[in-house]
Design a protein around this motif. Sequence first.
Motif, PDB file in Angstrom:
ATOM      1  N   PRO A 186       1.116  -1.238  -0.046  1.00 63.89           N
ATOM      2  CA  PRO A 186       0.008   0.032  -0.180  1.00 63.89           C
ATOM      3  C   PRO A 186       0.600   1.588  -0.181  1.00 63.89           C
ATOM      4  O   PRO A 186       0.488   2.129  -0.507  1.00 63.89           O
ATOM      5  CB  PRO A 186      -0.909  -0.361   1.333  1.00 63.89           C
ATOM      6  CG  PRO A 186      -0.097  -0.983   2.135  1.00 63.89           C
ATOM      7  CD  PRO A 186       0.767  -2.264   1.256  1.00 63.89           C
ATOM      8  N   VAL A 187       1.825   1.125   0.534  1.00 60.92           N
ATOM      9  CA  VAL A 187       2.949   2.423   0.449  1.00 60.92           C
ATOM     10  C   VAL A 187       3.500   2.627  -0.853  1.00 60.92           C
ATOM     11  O   VAL A 187       3.058   3.796  -1.248  1.00 60.92           O
ATOM     12  CB  VAL A 187       3.726   2.745   1.854  1.00 60.92           C
ATOM     13  CG1 VAL A 187       5.115   3.977   1.482  1.00 60.92           C
ATOM     14  CG2 VAL A 187       3.295   2.015   3.065  1.00 60.92           C
ATOM     15  N   SER A 223       2.304   1.729  -3.562  1.00 53.50           N
ATOM     16  CA  SER A 223       1.404   2.164  -4.004  1.00 53.50           C
ATOM     17  C   SER A 223       0.333   3.164  -3.946  1.00 53.50           C
ATOM     18  O   SER A 223      -0.102   3.732  -4.853  1.00 53.50           O
ATOM     19  CB  SER A 223       0.270   0.706  -4.758  1.00 53.50           C
ATOM     20  OG  SER A 223      -0.828   0.962  -3.391  1.00 53.50           O
ATOM     21  N   GLY A 224       0.277   3.038  -2.931  1.00 54.73           N
ATOM     22  CA  GLY A 224       0.298   5.112  -2.810  1.00 54.73           C
ATOM     23  C   GLY A 224       0.220   5.828  -2.356  1.00 54.73           C
ATOM     24  O   GLY A 224      -0.066   6.540  -3.264  1.00 54.73           O
ATOM     25  N   ARG A 225       1.201   6.135  -2.402  1.00 56.56           N
ATOM     26  CA  ARG A 225       2.671   7.574  -2.415  1.00 56.56           C
ATOM     27  C   ARG A 225       3.445   7.693  -3.298  1.00 56.56           C
ATOM     28  O   ARG A 225       3.944   9.422  -3.631  1.00 56.56           O
ATOM     29  CB  ARG A 225       2.948   7.554  -0.380  1.00 56.56           C
ATOM     30  CG  ARG A 225       1.541   7.781  -0.402  1.00 56.56           C
ATOM     31  CD  ARG A 225       2.720   8.314   1.607  1.00 56.56           C
ATOM     32  NE  ARG A 225       3.202   9.473   1.226  1.00 56.56           N
ATOM     33  CZ  ARG A 225       2.585  10.707   0.377  1.00 56.56           C
ATOM     34  NH1 ARG A 225       1.435  10.948   0.326  1.00 56.56           N
ATOM     35  NH2 ARG A 225       2.988  11.579   0.281  1.00 56.56           N
TER      36      ARG A 225
END
Lengths: 217, 559
Positions: A21-22, A24-26
């Motif tokens: 997530p990190v 892909s998220g940021r």
Amino acid sequence: MKIKTKVSLASVLFGLFFAGPVISGRASTAQSTYTSQIEFLFLLVVLVSILIASIVFGLLIYIIIRFREGNTNTVRKPIQNGMRLEIGWIIFATIIVVSLFAASLPATSSYFTERDDYDEEIRVVAYQYNFTFTKENGNTTTGFVEIEVNRVYMLNITSIDVIHSFYVHELSIKLDMVPGRYNIVYLQVLVPGTYEVHCAEYCGFGHYIMEARIIVK
Amino acid sequence: MSSHSSIIKDGQFKLFPLFVGIPFAIIVFIVLKILLGSFGFIPELVFLSILSFTIYLSTYDKIDYIRLIGTTNHAEIGILYILLAIVSVFIGGTLAIIMRTELAFPGATLVDSELYSVIFTAHGTIMIFMVIFPLGAGFGNYLVPRLIGAPDMYWPRWNNAALWLLIPSGVLIFTAQSSVGWTLYTPLSAELWGVGVDMWIIGVLLAGVSSLVSAINFIMTVATMRKPGLTWGKLDLFSWSIVATSIIQLCATPLITTGLALLLSDRILDTAFFSAVGFGVGSFLWQHVFWSYSHPAVYIMILPAMGLTSLMVSKFSRNEIFGYELMVISMMAIVFLGFLVWGHHQYTLYGAATDAFTTTLFSLLTSLIAVPSGVKTFNWLFTMWGGNVKLEIPIVFPFGFIIGFVIGGITGVWLNIVPVDIIVHDTAFVVGHFHMIILGGALTALIGAFYNYFPEITGKMYNRPLAWVHCIMWIIGFLITFNSMMIAGLHGMPRRYFDYSTFGNVDVLAFWNFLATVGAYLMFLSGVIFVINMIYSLSKGPEAGDDPFNLSLDEVPTV
Ligand code: HEM
Ligand SMILES: [Cu+2]
Ligand SMILES: [Cu+2]
């Protein structure tokens, strides 16, 4: 051999939880001058977390499997004199947290130091439930502001009723808007586009609807 | 078991639960009906379940309810605390389910934004003051006098008073319909019209009195009533954790009491302690007062759970605690450092050109508090080393505690990196972090403790397969829910939003929010299984005997 597979399994599981997530998220092009520093800190702390979590969860699984009742082919001998071990992990933990703290200092100071080299000041005023932006030329807009790419802006923000918070996720800034007080954040956007501002501090029933756009040309 | 008709036959005392239960059910029903007017069946459902529970209680003939009200027996008071917490956790849990259902899909689906605000405020406060605190006090009462060999608590009557103070407090908090969150940031909370916030404040003040009284009581009990020969250095880790908790309560509660009283005066008498707006001083002052209580308060929630984990891990691995001295030292370090780190809730408050020094100082101090937490985790693990670990429910829940505590602690370290916190502060990430610790950690360990003492309290054994189902569903549920919430937060989902449909990345947020809701339903379902198991086992469970977990009997010879 067997232990190793268990440990690496645990670490992979945990790593997936956090790293995916990190990333892909940021992870994206550096949209403001803060983004790249924060990207680096995120990556660092994720790696450290994966390390620690795999040690702890690996140990947990290993100990349960090895010392469970009914496992007959193991030696059950409690650790005598654990002082060395204990001092070991006190030092280990201290080093990790203090070095993470140290690593964050440059980025922290880049948020918090006062600058004179900004090109323009924009005053942002929050009220339930909207934002207004006033540029140096006196133009006031509500709900959106147009700025230029690569120019350094000083956002001078405040509120006229209750506390709000100026939160632009993609530009990595958040700053509370406190009535009676002027808070300052510097903004230099590197990529043109439209960025969403949301209010991050609960300010009443319309909190969720309080938003604005920063249009960067 | 007596049949339904015996309610009348055996005299009026047995009607007592009905006298209390039916009015309570009606009050809750009316409040829920007002709250959820358009949304039909939840009030009826809650009404019926409270009603059936009271009828069940009144047919249960082993309890003398009238005597129980005035009881000064520490074990009974402990059990009553725990019962209060179980009832409250379902009220708070229902509110949580409503919130999660609302967030599962973008757009207004179930409630509106006003109701949503009321619900998250009530949820937070009920879970803190009516669930986690009473569970700590409950196990403290039940165990501490026994562990230190005292006949009862130091002030048995005050002990009783501390328990019953929580009832008006809970009713006030629940019926207040305050909508400003548990953090009550001024000036919003000082200016919001309506009597709700005032009721809420008075409710929390009462809970504060209760917490203060029981803290002094615990400290006096442990300090003066230990059996001969039990020195501080031999005191078990649970009693230590209760002492540590009580020290925090004793030192921190006056802060919030003063703060809330002044805030009440701002609201009612138009003073301006926290509503003064010049340079923002009023709201700054409030945040400092609030967090200088509420950060230590998070350790009030976790320390009893840590103590119970120590007991259970060592009991079920049939091994001595590893590093006893260090366990005590790190507990005390947590107490001490816990008072020095509240500023980490305010990293986004200052902005450039003001207060980099304060911010970095708090960041440094907060880093240090992660050390004792880590030390304790390793010591629990090594307590099992070389032991003979019996995989029963009361040790599997503490495994869940370790998982939740480690993930929550690690994300705490993320939050303490100031630039990272600037992004994720006040987003779902923070909410995920503290739920991972308080629910995934503290509550999980406390549930495990309940399973541990259930046979002893009731004389019956619970149903093991159902308990395993509960445990596994619970752990998987909280992992799914709070990891998803943290991920949503990393994608920019602010907290206390009831609708996120206007966001650019609404589909990403919707995905993670939906996943979080799935986990929440799993947890709720597992809670229902828990209650069914307990009620069933209370009447039909096998006799527990002296050693319900067969800890001494089938010891395997070491090879
Ligand atoms: C390893 C130790 C820990 C560290 C470094 C840590 C760090 C933090 C930080 C920096 C925040 C502020 C985040 C923000 O608002 O932006 C925070 C919030 C919070 N933490 Fe922790 N934490 C730790 C352990 C705990 C524990 C043990 C608990 C509870 C038992 C806890 C409960 C909370 C709560 C309730 C909040 C948020 C309150 C709110 O905003 O409503 N934390 N934590
Ligand atoms: Cu807001
Ligand atoms: Cu804190």
